[in-house]
Scaffold this active site. Structure first.
Site, PDB file in Angstrom:
ATOM      1  N   CYS A  10       0.837  -1.217   0.000  1.00 10.92           N
ATOM      2  CA  CYS A  10       0.000   0.000   0.000  1.00 10.92           C
ATOM      3  C   CYS A  10       0.864   1.256   0.000  1.00 10.92           C
ATOM      4  CB  CYS A  10      -0.921   0.015   1.217  1.00 10.92           C
ATOM      5  SG  CYS A  10      -2.056  -1.379   1.270  1.00 10.92           S
ATOM      6  N   ARG A  63      -7.833  -4.536  -3.138  1.00 10.43           N
ATOM      7  CA  ARG A  63      -7.424  -3.357  -3.925  1.00 10.43           C
ATOM      8  C   ARG A  63      -8.435  -3.170  -5.059  1.00 10.43           C
ATOM      9  NH1 ARG A  63      -2.446  -2.622  -1.699  1.00 10.43           N
ATOM     10  NH2 ARG A  63      -1.581  -4.560  -0.903  1.00 10.43           N
TER      11      ARG A  63
HETATM   12  C1  BEZ Z   1       0.589  -4.567   1.841  1.00  7.89           C
HETATM   13  O1  BEZ Z   1       1.799  -4.740   1.881  1.00  7.89           O
HETATM   14  O2  BEZ Z   1       0.084  -3.518   1.452  1.00  7.89           O
HETATM   15  C2  BEZ Z   1      -0.314  -5.683   2.269  1.00  7.89           C
HETATM   16  C3  BEZ Z   1       0.101  -6.973   1.985  1.00  7.89           C
HETATM   17  C4  BEZ Z   1      -0.700  -8.017   2.400  1.00  7.89           C
HETATM   18  C5  BEZ Z   1      -1.871  -7.756   3.090  1.00  7.89           C
HETATM   19  C6  BEZ Z   1      -2.252  -6.462   3.338  1.00  7.89           C
HETATM   20  C7  BEZ Z   1      -1.481  -5.414   2.917  1.00  7.89           C
END
Ligand code: BEZ
Length: 232
Positions: A50, A133
């Protein structure tokens, strides 16, 4: 929203909501009348994928704004978490040449999941408490025109999101469709012939390239597309 489906779908009016964001309260989509909007969700604040996405999107925001498109983010986190995360990004994170990145678009707090549920951003078999997402492309009339979902592990391709916003506007402005892997400057597809006579005429029209009567393309140069999209 359309009948018989719990989620917002392509062609539906974007579900309305009021929300608290990092840029103040918003009334959606009423506050975005006359603009395209990308409403997107991310799983959680203070997570690496994110963070890479927010830095990329914030860096490209002006480019989207010039295409009459505003950005609005959302996650199932509270306002103070959002603020702390965005401050950390600006003050501490350097990634792929991006640093001191300020996120100026609103990030919605959605602890109650009210907005996420309306838009189908929670997909329980992926995660029951984090949004996937999701990317909703909403036109100036408040209609959802494209939806793309990515799982938690997969960061989005923001050049593709820009390509989509340009292609949707090109389709509206010029009454055409865009073929596979289209970029501005590539040939566009014209609608199907409505009669045997028009099918024959278009096969013989020098400006139209027909592979067959049902598959015809024409030139649309890049400047013509971009001038129209960027000037609105
Ligand atoms: C992230 O790195 O944004 C992420 C990865 C796995 C689950 C939730 C967020």
């Amino acid at each position: 929203m359309g009948t018989g489906n719990q989620y917002a779908r392509i062609g539906d009016a974007a579900p309305a909501f009021k929300a608290v964001t990092t840029q103040g309260d918003i009334n959606f989509p009423a506050d975005y009348k006359d603009s395209w909007v990308i409403l997107f969700s991310h799983p959680a604040d203070f997570t690496p994928v994110c963070t890479s996405e927010f830095m990329t999107f914030a860096t490209m925001e002006e480019k989207f704004n010039k295409a009459n498109c505003k950005l609005v983010g959302l996650s199932i986190d509270g306002l103070y978490s959002h603020i702390a995360w965005l401050r950390t990004i600006k003050e501490k994170i350097e990634y792929k040449g991006m640093k001191n990145v300020e996120v100026n678009f609103p990030l919605i707090e959605d602890i109650t999941m009210e907005v996420a549920k309306k838009y189908g951003m929670i997909q329980p078999n992926e995660d029951s408490t984090k949004a996937v997402r999701a990317v909703f492309f909403i036109d100036p009339k408040g209609i959802i025109r494209t939806i793309i979902y990515y799982p938690l592990s997969l960061g989005r391709n923001f050049d593709e999101l820009y390509r989509v916003i340009i292609a949707l506007q090109a389709a509206d402005e010029f009454g055409v469709a865009t073929p596979a892997d289209w970029y501005p400057g590539d040939d566009v597809i014209i609608g199907p012939a409505g009669s045997c006579g028009s099918a024959k005429d278009r096969m013989e029209d020098g400006d139209i390239d027909c592979k067959d009567w049902f598959f015809c393309t024409k030139k649309l140069d890049k400047d013509t597309v971009m001038d129209r999209v960027l000037k609105k």
